[in-house]
Design a protein around this motif. Structure first.
Motif, PDB file in Angstrom:
ATOM      1  N   LEU A  38      20.559   1.516   0.023  1.00 37.83           N
ATOM      2  CA  LEU A  38      19.507   2.607   0.495  1.00 37.83           C
ATOM      3  C   LEU A  38      18.144   2.796  -0.351  1.00 37.83           C
ATOM      4  CD1 LEU A  38      21.942   6.036   0.939  1.00 37.83           C
ATOM      5  CD2 LEU A  38      21.188   4.079   2.591  1.00 37.83           C
ATOM      6  N   ARG A  39      18.171   2.427  -1.438  1.00 35.58           N
ATOM      7  CA  ARG A  39      16.979   2.375  -2.361  1.00 35.58           C
ATOM      8  C   ARG A  39      16.247   0.999  -1.678  1.00 35.58           C
ATOM      9  NH1 ARG A  39      19.905   3.429  -7.364  1.00 35.58           N
ATOM     10  NH2 ARG A  39      19.436   5.943  -7.790  1.00 35.58           N
ATOM     11  N   ASP A  40      16.950   0.157  -1.492  1.00 40.29           N
ATOM     12  CA  ASP A  40      16.341  -1.148  -1.236  1.00 40.29           C
ATOM     13  C   ASP A  40      15.865  -1.141   0.027  1.00 40.29           C
ATOM     14  OD1 ASP A  40      15.706  -3.959  -1.656  1.00 40.29           O
ATOM     15  OD2 ASP A  40      17.257  -4.403  -0.253  1.00 40.29           O
ATOM     16  N   ARG A  41      16.542  -0.604   1.110  1.00 37.30           N
ATOM     17  CA  ARG A  41      15.876  -0.630   2.374  1.00 37.30           C
ATOM     18  C   ARG A  41      16.880   0.473   3.117  1.00 37.30           C
ATOM     19  NH1 ARG A  41      15.668  -1.807   7.559  1.00 37.30           N
ATOM     20  NH2 ARG A  41      13.744  -2.601   8.439  1.00 37.30           N
ATOM     21  N   ALA A  42      16.241   1.516   3.274  1.00 37.81           N
ATOM     22  CA  ALA A  42      16.890   2.752   3.806  1.00 37.81           C
ATOM     23  C   ALA A  42      16.957   2.390   5.518  1.00 37.81           C
ATOM     24  CB  ALA A  42      16.335   3.860   3.715  1.00 37.81           C
ATOM     25  N   ASP A  48      22.552   6.514  10.830  1.00 37.72           N
ATOM     26  CA  ASP A  48      22.961   5.575   9.866  1.00 37.72           C
ATOM     27  C   ASP A  48      22.641   5.812   8.247  1.00 37.72           C
ATOM     28  OD1 ASP A  48      23.945   4.058  11.878  1.00 37.72           O
ATOM     29  OD2 ASP A  48      21.959   3.226  12.481  1.00 37.72           O
ATOM     30  N   LEU A  49      21.439   6.447   8.081  1.00 41.15           N
ATOM     31  CA  LEU A  49      21.237   6.978   6.853  1.00 41.15           C
ATOM     32  C   LEU A  49      22.106   7.917   6.347  1.00 41.15           C
ATOM     33  CD1 LEU A  49      19.258   7.114   4.457  1.00 41.15           C
ATOM     34  CD2 LEU A  49      17.865   8.824   5.542  1.00 41.15           C
ATOM     35  N   LEU A  50      22.668   8.904   6.942  1.00 36.49           N
ATOM     36  CA  LEU A  50      23.504   9.898   6.688  1.00 36.49           C
ATOM     37  C   LEU A  50      24.985   9.369   6.556  1.00 36.49           C
ATOM     38  CD1 LEU A  50      22.276  12.698   8.982  1.00 36.49           C
ATOM     39  CD2 LEU A  50      22.167  12.720   6.734  1.00 36.49           C
ATOM     40  N   ARG A  51      25.355   8.485   7.411  1.00 39.24           N
ATOM     41  CA  ARG A  51      26.602   7.721   7.308  1.00 39.24           C
ATOM     42  C   ARG A  51      26.645   7.068   5.785  1.00 39.24           C
ATOM     43  NH1 ARG A  51      26.912   6.455  13.588  1.00 39.24           N
ATOM     44  NH2 ARG A  51      27.998   7.936  14.468  1.00 39.24           N
ATOM     45  N   GLU A  52      25.785   6.299   5.432  1.00 36.19           N
ATOM     46  CA  GLU A  52      25.823   5.500   4.412  1.00 36.19           C
ATOM     47  C   GLU A  52      26.160   6.652   3.280  1.00 36.19           C
ATOM     48  OE1 GLU A  52      25.184   1.738   3.568  1.00 36.19           O
ATOM     49  OE2 GLU A  52      26.466   2.075   5.141  1.00 36.19           O
ATOM     50  N   TRP A  53      25.021   7.555   3.285  1.00 37.83           N
ATOM     51  CA  TRP A  53      24.967   8.528   2.191  1.00 37.83           C
ATOM     52  C   TRP A  53      26.397   9.554   1.988  1.00 37.83           C
ATOM     53  CZ3 TRP A  53      22.126   9.578  -1.950  1.00 37.83           C
ATOM     54  CH2 TRP A  53      21.870  10.764  -2.435  1.00 37.83           C
ATOM     55  N   ASP A  54      26.973   9.768   3.153  1.00 41.97           N
ATOM     56  CA  ASP A  54      28.042  10.546   3.010  1.00 41.97           C
ATOM     57  C   ASP A  54      29.297   9.466   2.553  1.00 41.97           C
ATOM     58  OD1 ASP A  54      29.246  13.099   3.881  1.00 41.97           O
ATOM     59  OD2 ASP A  54      30.525  11.785   4.998  1.00 41.97           O
ATOM     60  N   GLU A  55      29.227   8.320   2.895  1.00 42.90           N
ATOM     61  CA  GLU A  55      30.277   7.272   2.204  1.00 42.90           C
ATOM     62  C   GLU A  55      29.903   7.181   0.771  1.00 42.90           C
ATOM     63  OE1 GLU A  55      33.413   4.197   2.323  1.00 42.90           O
ATOM     64  OE2 GLU A  55      32.661   6.191   3.584  1.00 42.90           O
ATOM     65  N   ALA A  56      28.909   7.418   0.204  1.00 40.60           N
ATOM     66  CA  ALA A  56      28.747   7.223  -1.391  1.00 40.60           C
ATOM     67  C   ALA A  56      29.416   8.469  -1.800  1.00 40.60           C
ATOM     68  CB  ALA A  56      27.395   7.166  -1.646  1.00 40.60           C
ATOM     69  N   ALA A  57      29.044   9.548  -1.100  1.00 40.34           N
ATOM     70  CA  ALA A  57      29.373  11.001  -1.412  1.00 40.34           C
ATOM     71  C   ALA A  57      31.295  10.936  -1.436  1.00 40.34           C
ATOM     72  CB  ALA A  57      29.178  12.128  -0.410  1.00 40.34           C
ATOM     73  N   ARG A  58      31.891  10.154  -0.544  1.00 42.50           N
ATOM     74  CA  ARG A  58      33.210  10.053  -0.487  1.00 42.50           C
ATOM     75  C   ARG A  58      33.832   9.599  -1.614  1.00 42.50           C
ATOM     76  NH1 ARG A  58      37.227   6.569   0.980  1.00 42.50           N
ATOM     77  NH2 ARG A  58      35.788   4.917   1.227  1.00 42.50           N
ATOM     78  N   HIS A  59      33.260   8.398  -2.053  1.00 40.88           N
ATOM     79  CA  HIS A  59      33.665   7.677  -3.419  1.00 40.88           C
ATOM     80  C   HIS A  59      33.619   8.554  -4.580  1.00 40.88           C
ATOM     81  CE1 HIS A  59      34.493   3.734  -1.508  1.00 40.88           C
ATOM     82  NE2 HIS A  59      33.266   3.645  -1.258  1.00 40.88           N
ATOM     83  N   ALA A 106      13.197   9.222   1.851  1.00 36.06           N
ATOM     84  CA  ALA A 106      13.824   8.499   2.707  1.00 36.06           C
ATOM     85  C   ALA A 106      14.480   9.490   3.601  1.00 36.06           C
ATOM     86  CB  ALA A 106      14.964   7.720   2.341  1.00 36.06           C
ATOM     87  N   PHE A 107      15.077  10.790   3.195  1.00 34.32           N
ATOM     88  CA  PHE A 107      15.695  11.810   3.613  1.00 34.32           C
ATOM     89  C   PHE A 107      14.467  12.559   4.750  1.00 34.32           C
ATOM     90  CE2 PHE A 107      19.521  10.566   1.493  1.00 34.32           C
ATOM     91  CZ  PHE A 107      20.483  10.466   2.427  1.00 34.32           C
TER      92      PHE A 107
END
Length: 639
Positions: A38-42, A48-59, A106-107
């Motif tokens: 996300l930092r490299d290229r959101a 799609d941004l939210l899905r990636e962020w939420d996947e990190a939150a899941r881990h 980004a958000f």
């Protein structure tokens, strides 16, 4: 990733250390990899941004949840310590993320157009997380905030650990335990010195305070119970209060209570004080009415008494209930065998919400007394629960639901754990009520585990609402027809409906002064954070005199074992706030038809299943067909 519908594979006791270390390492690494992308290229699209962020939150959530649970229940101290360290690592990384300006930008730049209402809600709350973490502050301030958060995590763990490990004992000659139930006395034989050891764990201390005829024994165990955690926790609490205040003011709030209330139903810190005083005022007349009856009975034994303390209140409360309502708690216990109660709880909640519970005989657990069940709806497994219900050394001392896995549709199965400290034999009815209450949290976690977003999974509503569904479920532990399905004597006779009716009438006795006692606790929770007194004992004593019906017991320091100062911080008002809502929720049910399928299904689907996808007030209004009011609670309190 665990396949959808497949429960988490837990380690054996011997393998737990390595398991926790690997789970922590891999979970953090997975989250970091996502965030680095996300930092490299959101992603350009907000969804799609939210899905990636939420996947990190899941881990991160998966690491933190298992660590929090095992830190409180695992029998091996080294494993508990490793879990506490894992919690610190996750909290440190979460703080780092929420202070990352590039991520925030980004958000903030994300276009919400086209997002559905739940995704829009997630975007709004994510941006607010950054703001509350101080993302727009200078480097030095953000660094200080990170230090504060890390120290608060460690201090909170130390505070809870001290309470958990500080089990105190009183040793008395067997003859001074007259009045205790025979099964309790049989389980507590005298040692070679002719003395019985009584601990401050609930299955020991509660029956002694309720039933022991010897006032000295009652006082000794009460004082021991109130002294847990002191003196070690007093300086720790003062440090926690100061750090919370510093954090709140650094990010622009007047004080910690205002910072904490900003994301709760109550909204504003000063509203907590107003709510406490509103409840205290409403409870004044019922408190006086019941306290007069309690004192009248107490004065028959202590003629010159002008007050009664908590060392005697439970005992005399039982006498009043026996004499005025013909309710003998020891007789009630004979109908409440733990094994039957546990099965009854599963039968009742299964029938109410259309669920079945299948024992998982081969489940790997952290202690032999833990029971695992798969939760099925319509024949499909929708979650797994674990019941860890008896006390042991090194285990969490109260009653709570712990998340093991947050449920996500098509990604992972919701799993939760009920952690309590009940007797292995006969139970007090109050403990049956507590069991129903805590199981309500477990149901909420499982039923709200089929959504799309980790942020909103399970018990993810505003924190001052989370108790309401559990408080409402308590009503089923008071219904005569419900109780008779599992409350059965050794001879096989179900508890008489007439006895249950008297129990309900007797339970109404004391609710006024119990409400005032709750406001004393809520006042400590609030004013300790806004005033930050140097002398917590003096401050507690003052608040006890202002709100509590029972005077201070000299030489005690109850605040040191008041665990909610850790988790709820300034928001212990939550329990009464939620009770107001719970009474209104229950008004939708017909007391003569507690298993009405339509009402129960509507409640399950509109209040529990949505998790945190909507504001709690909107969930309640959707179920009731109107906004919630104070009316049902006020009527219950006054009757």
């Amino acid at each position: 990733m665990t396949p959808a519908g497949t429960p988490l594979s837990l380690p054996t006791v011997d393998d737990a250390q390595d398991w926790v270390e690997v789970r922590t390492r891999d979970g953090l690494a997975a989250a970091r990899a996502i965030v680095d992308r996300l930092r490299d290229r959101a992603p350009d699209a907000a969804i799609d941004l939210l899905r990636e962020w939420d996947e990190a939150a899941r881990h991160l959530g998966n690491v933190a949840a298992a660590a929090s649970l095992l830190a409180n229940v695992h029998p091996v101290a080294a494993v508990r310590t490793t879990c506490e360290q894992a919690e610190v690592e996750v909290d440190r990384y979460v703080t780092e993320l929420r202070q990352d300006r590039a991520l925030y930008d980004a958000f903030a730049a994300a276009d919400p157009a086209g997002l559905d209402p739940v995704a829009t809600r997630l975007l709004t709350k994510t941006i607010d997380d950054f703001r509350r973490a101080g993302v727009d502050l200078d480097d030095a301030t953000r660094g200080r905030l990170a230090e504060i958060n890390e120290r608060l995590t460690a201090a909170g763990q130390e505070f809870g650990r001290t309470i958990r490990d500080d089990v105190r004992t009183v040793r008395v000659v067997h003859g001074r335990l007259a009045g205790l139930p025979q099964d309790w006395r049989d389980a507590h034989p005298a040692d070679d010195d002719g003395l019985v050891t009584v601990t401050t764990d609930y299955p020991d201390s509660v029956p002694v305070r309720m039933f022991a005829h010897d006032a000295g024994v009652r006082r000794d165990i009460t004082v021991a119970f109130l002294e847990r955690g002191w003196p070690a926790n007093e300086p720790l609490l003062r440090e926690m209060f100061a750090l919370r205040e510093e954090l709140a003011t650094l990010v622009g709030y007047a004080d910690w209570a205002s910072y904490d209330a900003d994301v709760k139903m109550i909204g504003k810190g000063p509203a907590i004080r107003e709510f406490i005083d509103r409840i205290a005022s409403a409870a004044e007349q019922p408190m006086r009415r019941d306290l007069d009856l309690l004192l009248e009975r107490y004065r028959r034994d202590v003629p010159d008494a002008d007050s009664i303390t908590t060392a005697d209140s439970l005992y005399y409360e039982e006498l009043v209930r026996q004499e005025r309502h013909d309710v003998d708690a020891q007789r009630v216990r004979t109908y409440l065998d733990f094994t039957r109660v546990r099965q009854g709880l599963l039968d009742v909640t299964g029938r109410l919400f259309g669920l079945t519970y299948e024992p998982v005989a081969d489940a790997v657990v952290w202690h032999e007394e833990v029971a695992a069940y798969d939760v099925l709806r319509g024949g499909e497994r929708i979650g797994r629960i674990y019941l860890d219900l008896h006390p042991r050394e090194g285990k969490y001392k109260h009653a709570a639901q712990f998340t093991l896995v947050d449920g996500l549709a098509g990604r992972q199965l919701p799993e939760g754990v009920l952690v309590c400290n009940f007797s292995r034999g006969l139970m007090e009815h109050d403990h049956v009520v507590t069991l129903f209450h805590e199981f309500g949290h477990l149901l909420h976690h499982v039923l709200a585990g089929a959504g799309e977003w980790a942020r909103f999974s399970g018990v993810a509503t505003e924190w001052d609402f989370v108790e309401a569904p559990s408080q409402m479920l308590e009503e089923w532990a008071w219904d005569a027809d419900v109780l008779r399905t599992f409350a059965v004597s050794a001879a096989g006779e179900p508890i008489p409906a007439s006895l249950v009716a008297r129990m309900r009438a007797a339970d109404d006795f004391g609710k006024g002064y119990h409400a005032r006692t709750q406001m004393f606790y809520a006042a400590m929770s609030y004013w300790f954070h806004t005033d930050r007194p140097d002398d917590l004992t003096a401050a507690m004593r003052d608040l006890q005199g202002r709100y509590s019906p029972f005077p201070y017991i000299e030489g005690t320091h109850m605040f040191a074992s008041f665990g909610h100062l850790g988790g709820y911080s300034s928001a212990y008002y939550t329990y009464m706030w939620s009770l107001v809502i719970a009474k209104d929720l229950f008004s939708a049910f017909d007391p003569d038809d507690m298993f009405d399928a339509d009402v129960a299904a509507r409640y399950r689907d509109r209040v529990l299943a949505p998790g945190g996808t909507r504001d709690a007030a909107d969930l309640v209004a959707d179920f009731l067909g109107r906004p919630y009011t104070f009316d049902a609670y006020a009527a219950w309190l006054a009757r």
